[in-house]
Design a protein around this motif. Sequence first.
Motif, PDB file in Angstrom:
ATOM      1  N   GLU A 144       0.890  -1.216   0.059  1.00  0.00           N
ATOM      2  CA  GLU A 144      -0.059   0.017   0.101  1.00  0.00           C
ATOM      3  C   GLU A 144       0.942   1.441  -0.021  1.00  0.00           C
ATOM      4  O   GLU A 144       1.998   1.389   0.678  1.00  0.00           O
ATOM      5  CB  GLU A 144      -0.817  -0.097   1.332  1.00  0.00           C
ATOM      6  N   VAL A 145       0.539   2.275  -0.705  1.00  0.00           N
ATOM      7  CA  VAL A 145       1.338   3.462  -0.919  1.00  0.00           C
ATOM      8  C   VAL A 145       0.390   4.516  -1.049  1.00  0.00           C
ATOM      9  O   VAL A 145      -0.582   4.605  -1.716  1.00  0.00           O
ATOM     10  CB  VAL A 145       2.017   3.698  -2.072  1.00  0.00           C
ATOM     11  N   ASN A 146       0.543   5.424  -0.039  1.00  0.00           N
ATOM     12  CA  ASN A 146      -0.154   7.023   0.044  1.00  0.00           C
ATOM     13  C   ASN A 146       0.508   7.751  -0.972  1.00  0.00           C
ATOM     14  O   ASN A 146       1.730   8.417  -0.618  1.00  0.00           O
ATOM     15  CB  ASN A 146      -0.086   7.393   1.465  1.00  0.00           C
ATOM     16  N   THR A 147       0.107   7.985  -2.286  1.00  0.00           N
ATOM     17  CA  THR A 147       0.835   8.842  -3.065  1.00  0.00           C
ATOM     18  C   THR A 147       0.904  10.011  -2.767  1.00  0.00           C
ATOM     19  O   THR A 147       2.073  11.029  -3.082  1.00  0.00           O
ATOM     20  CB  THR A 147       0.176   8.555  -4.486  1.00  0.00           C
ATOM     21  N   VAL A 148      -0.067  10.782  -1.928  1.00  0.00           N
ATOM     22  CA  VAL A 148       0.087  12.297  -1.530  1.00  0.00           C
ATOM     23  C   VAL A 148       1.445  12.378  -0.586  1.00  0.00           C
ATOM     24  O   VAL A 148       2.203  13.042  -0.500  1.00  0.00           O
ATOM     25  CB  VAL A 148      -1.151  12.831  -0.818  1.00  0.00           C
ATOM     26  N   GLU A 149       1.347  11.335   0.398  1.00  0.00           N
ATOM     27  CA  GLU A 149       2.405  11.453   1.436  1.00  0.00           C
ATOM     28  C   GLU A 149       3.819  10.931   1.039  1.00  0.00           C
ATOM     29  O   GLU A 149       4.983  11.730   1.298  1.00  0.00           O
ATOM     30  CB  GLU A 149       2.058  10.679   2.752  1.00  0.00           C
ATOM     31  N   THR A 150       3.752  10.011   0.101  1.00  0.00           N
ATOM     32  CA  THR A 150       5.079   9.561  -0.354  1.00  0.00           C
ATOM     33  C   THR A 150       5.646  10.195  -1.582  1.00  0.00           C
ATOM     34  O   THR A 150       6.827  10.236  -1.766  1.00  0.00           O
ATOM     35  CB  THR A 150       4.730   7.975  -0.727  1.00  0.00           C
ATOM     36  N   CYS A 151       4.672  10.493  -2.491  1.00  0.00           N
ATOM     37  CA  CYS A 151       5.035  11.007  -4.030  1.00  0.00           C
ATOM     38  C   CYS A 151       4.888  12.569  -4.103  1.00  0.00           C
ATOM     39  O   CYS A 151       5.234  12.933  -5.292  1.00  0.00           O
ATOM     40  CB  CYS A 151       4.541  10.216  -5.001  1.00  0.00           C
ATOM     41  N   GLY A 152       4.325  13.314  -3.088  1.00  0.00           N
ATOM     42  CA  GLY A 152       3.955  14.424  -3.298  1.00  0.00           C
ATOM     43  C   GLY A 152       2.810  14.901  -4.029  1.00  0.00           C
ATOM     44  O   GLY A 152       2.697  15.792  -4.785  1.00  0.00           O
ATOM     45  N   ALA A 153       2.024  13.801  -4.553  1.00  0.00           N
ATOM     46  CA  ALA A 153       0.713  14.069  -5.356  1.00  0.00           C
ATOM     47  C   ALA A 153      -0.133  15.045  -4.573  1.00  0.00           C
ATOM     48  O   ALA A 153      -0.116  15.051  -3.365  1.00  0.00           O
ATOM     49  CB  ALA A 153      -0.008  12.603  -5.449  1.00  0.00           C
ATOM     50  N   LYS A 154      -0.996  15.619  -5.533  1.00  0.00           N
ATOM     51  CA  LYS A 154      -1.877  16.833  -4.907  1.00  0.00           C
ATOM     52  C   LYS A 154      -3.255  16.463  -5.300  1.00  0.00           C
ATOM     53  O   LYS A 154      -3.534  16.442  -6.883  1.00  0.00           O
ATOM     54  CB  LYS A 154      -1.566  18.292  -5.398  1.00  0.00           C
ATOM     55  N   VAL A 155      -4.103  16.243  -4.503  1.00  0.00           N
ATOM     56  CA  VAL A 155      -5.559  15.662  -4.884  1.00  0.00           C
ATOM     57  C   VAL A 155      -6.230  16.827  -5.775  1.00  0.00           C
ATOM     58  O   VAL A 155      -6.310  18.080  -5.130  1.00  0.00           O
ATOM     59  CB  VAL A 155      -6.203  15.307  -3.397  1.00  0.00           C
ATOM     60  N   PRO A 156      -6.878  16.527  -6.790  1.00  0.00           N
ATOM     61  CA  PRO A 156      -7.551  17.697  -7.597  1.00  0.00           C
ATOM     62  C   PRO A 156      -8.874  17.964  -7.151  1.00  0.00           C
ATOM     63  O   PRO A 156      -9.339  17.028  -6.154  1.00  0.00           O
ATOM     64  CB  PRO A 156      -7.555  16.844  -9.002  1.00  0.00           C
ATOM     65  N   THR A 157      -9.442  18.868  -7.554  1.00  0.00           N
ATOM     66  CA  THR A 157     -10.762  19.286  -6.951  1.00  0.00           C
ATOM     67  C   THR A 157     -11.865  18.198  -6.860  1.00  0.00           C
ATOM     68  O   THR A 157     -12.365  18.074  -5.816  1.00  0.00           O
ATOM     69  CB  THR A 157     -11.245  20.473  -7.823  1.00  0.00           C
ATOM     70  N   TRP A 158     -11.895  17.335  -7.811  1.00  0.00           N
ATOM     71  CA  TRP A 158     -12.849  16.167  -7.810  1.00  0.00           C
ATOM     72  C   TRP A 158     -12.328  14.741  -7.464  1.00  0.00           C
ATOM     73  O   TRP A 158     -12.707  13.740  -7.406  1.00  0.00           O
ATOM     74  CB  TRP A 158     -13.606  16.119  -9.204  1.00  0.00           C
ATOM     75  N   GLY A 159     -11.013  14.813  -6.740  1.00  0.00           N
ATOM     76  CA  GLY A 159     -10.518  13.536  -6.518  1.00  0.00           C
ATOM     77  C   GLY A 159      -9.897  12.962  -7.487  1.00  0.00           C
ATOM     78  O   GLY A 159     -10.147  13.018  -8.845  1.00  0.00           O
ATOM     79  N   PHE A 160      -9.131  11.844  -7.242  1.00  0.00           N
ATOM     80  CA  PHE A 160      -8.129  11.336  -8.305  1.00  0.00           C
ATOM     81  C   PHE A 160      -9.293  10.199  -9.027  1.00  0.00           C
ATOM     82  O   PHE A 160      -9.969   9.513  -8.430  1.00  0.00           O
ATOM     83  CB  PHE A 160      -7.051  10.173  -7.572  1.00  0.00           C
ATOM     84  N   ALA A 161      -9.105  10.093 -10.250  1.00  0.00           N
ATOM     85  CA  ALA A 161     -10.184   9.618 -10.998  1.00  0.00           C
ATOM     86  C   ALA A 161      -9.545   8.676 -12.041  1.00  0.00           C
ATOM     87  O   ALA A 161     -10.342   7.952 -12.723  1.00  0.00           O
ATOM     88  CB  ALA A 161     -11.137  10.612 -11.500  1.00  0.00           C
ATOM     89  N   ALA A 162      -8.407   8.484 -12.254  1.00  0.00           N
ATOM     90  CA  ALA A 162      -7.632   7.861 -13.294  1.00  0.00           C
ATOM     91  C   ALA A 162      -7.448   6.569 -12.862  1.00  0.00           C
ATOM     92  O   ALA A 162      -6.751   6.321 -11.815  1.00  0.00           O
ATOM     93  CB  ALA A 162      -6.435   8.547 -13.712  1.00  0.00           C
ATOM     94  N   SER A 163      -7.885   5.418 -13.596  1.00  0.00           N
ATOM     95  CA  SER A 163      -7.527   4.111 -13.013  1.00  0.00           C
ATOM     96  C   SER A 163      -6.198   3.513 -13.107  1.00  0.00           C
ATOM     97  O   SER A 163      -5.601   4.016 -14.155  1.00  0.00           O
ATOM     98  CB  SER A 163      -8.596   3.095 -13.763  1.00  0.00           C
ATOM     99  N   PRO A 164      -5.799   2.763 -12.431  1.00  0.00           N
ATOM    100  CA  PRO A 164      -4.439   2.068 -12.435  1.00  0.00           C
ATOM    101  C   PRO A 164      -4.409   1.473 -13.675  1.00  0.00           C
ATOM    102  O   PRO A 164      -5.144   0.726 -14.325  1.00  0.00           O
ATOM    103  CB  PRO A 164      -4.178   1.140 -11.402  1.00  0.00           C
ATOM    104  N   VAL A 165      -2.975   1.682 -14.548  1.00  0.00           N
ATOM    105  CA  VAL A 165      -2.764   0.885 -15.781  1.00  0.00           C
ATOM    106  C   VAL A 165      -1.560   0.139 -15.491  1.00  0.00           C
ATOM    107  O   VAL A 165      -0.401   0.450 -14.911  1.00  0.00           O
ATOM    108  CB  VAL A 165      -2.299   2.041 -16.697  1.00  0.00           C
ATOM    109  N   ILE A 166      -1.549  -0.954 -15.904  1.00  0.00           N
ATOM    110  CA  ILE A 166      -0.534  -2.247 -15.724  1.00  0.00           C
ATOM    111  C   ILE A 166       0.440  -2.328 -16.937  1.00  0.00           C
ATOM    112  O   ILE A 166      -0.317  -2.494 -18.243  1.00  0.00           O
ATOM    113  CB  ILE A 166      -0.932  -3.505 -15.550  1.00  0.00           C
ATOM    114  N   ASP A 167       1.674  -1.983 -17.002  1.00  0.00           N
ATOM    115  CA  ASP A 167       2.478  -1.991 -18.124  1.00  0.00           C
ATOM    116  C   ASP A 167       3.693  -2.852 -17.724  1.00  0.00           C
ATOM    117  O   ASP A 167       4.666  -2.510 -17.087  1.00  0.00           O
ATOM    118  CB  ASP A 167       2.801  -0.795 -18.565  1.00  0.00           C
ATOM    119  N   GLY A 168       3.719  -4.012 -18.272  1.00  0.00           N
ATOM    120  CA  GLY A 168       4.946  -4.969 -17.826  1.00  0.00           C
ATOM    121  C   GLY A 168       5.073  -5.256 -16.472  1.00  0.00           C
ATOM    122  O   GLY A 168       3.947  -5.595 -15.438  1.00  0.00           O
TER     123      GLY A 168
END
Length: 405
Positions: A144-168
Amino acid sequence: MKKVFCLLAFISTLHAQDWPRWRGPGSDGRWNPPNIPAVFAKKEPLQLWKAEIGAGFGGVTMSNGRVYVMDRLKAPTEVERVLCFDAESGQELWKHAWEVSYGGMDYATGPRTSVNITEGRAYALGATGVVVCLDATTGKVMWEVNTVETCGAKVPTWGFAASPVIDGDRVLLHVGAKEGSVIALNKSSGKEVWRGGPDRAGYCTPEIISHAGARQLIAWGPEHVQSLSPDTGSVNWIYPYKITYGVSIAQPLFQDGILLVSGYWHGAKAFRLGTGAELLWENETEICGLMSSPLFKDGVVYMLDKNRGLQAFELKTGKILWSDDNTLTPKDRNPQMSLVWMDESNNLAALLNASGELVYVTLTPEKREEQSRWQIIGKTWAHPAFAGNRVFARSDKELIAWQLW
């Protein structure tokens, strides 16, 4: 014995027709199940089961006889959850929850993304930036990773909405991390592999295309259309396209060397791809998508416009061929429908509209012809899962399974 044989046959067919990620196996809205009966449109769907769930906009996915969906509960503790159900019986098999705080998030209903099932693991991204990798059979947490705390991600107005994509061996996340529009994590460990792209987070699931013998990761953000290397995150090219309120939502379409993006406020742009992206045409007033991702066949795009309903237009020129005048989904400030090809060779599509109606419709460059419609769920913006002869749809209250023929 006959019942057992039929059940085994169904399970075999279902597994061959999994819907394991956002918009299906190819993430392109193609269903195309085999052996569709000639009288399918007249046959009323049979409800198989329904299960109570919490609220959310995230789509349904299905793999290996299991159905997955995300939701949010406000009490006794505010949590987001990943839920797993048996596809045949509707029995809840497992659930995993984590605490969240939506705070002042707009449209703060619940998670927005679809669970991605790959190689026995379930990858899910919550609206506040928590990404989890779970054992798809048991729900056991792998990482489990909190991308805000770990990666500096910033939550947009309507929340994160892009589904995960697996590549290799990577899971790609469009979360607008510090110095990286997209971040790639190792899918087995959750460790960061790369980050890339200049944009903050939008709401559009990234997609990998192949052009001129090379793969490109297309990530449409609030200020740019971005092409990144899926292997390293390095920027191939970017094209400025600043959008009011940052609502880059609908998945771009890439066909015949042309990349199409379309937004609510500033309309459609088509780019001819070469070493970069050259603007081919644009229409800021008459082709304005929002959330609904388009379908394509034989040079023609079928896409929901904010004012005119479903439209057909030529990809190469932007010439509008027809519109349905809001007959397939209700006219609304935020219109929505989920479109899939049901029998692409015969121009047959299925859609779930915002009223929760399953509509069968034939789409050609000349016209659209509705075959039938059936009420299968309450109001919804969430993408259903189609597997074999079944559809799994969700609202803010329930998940329902239907047999279509």
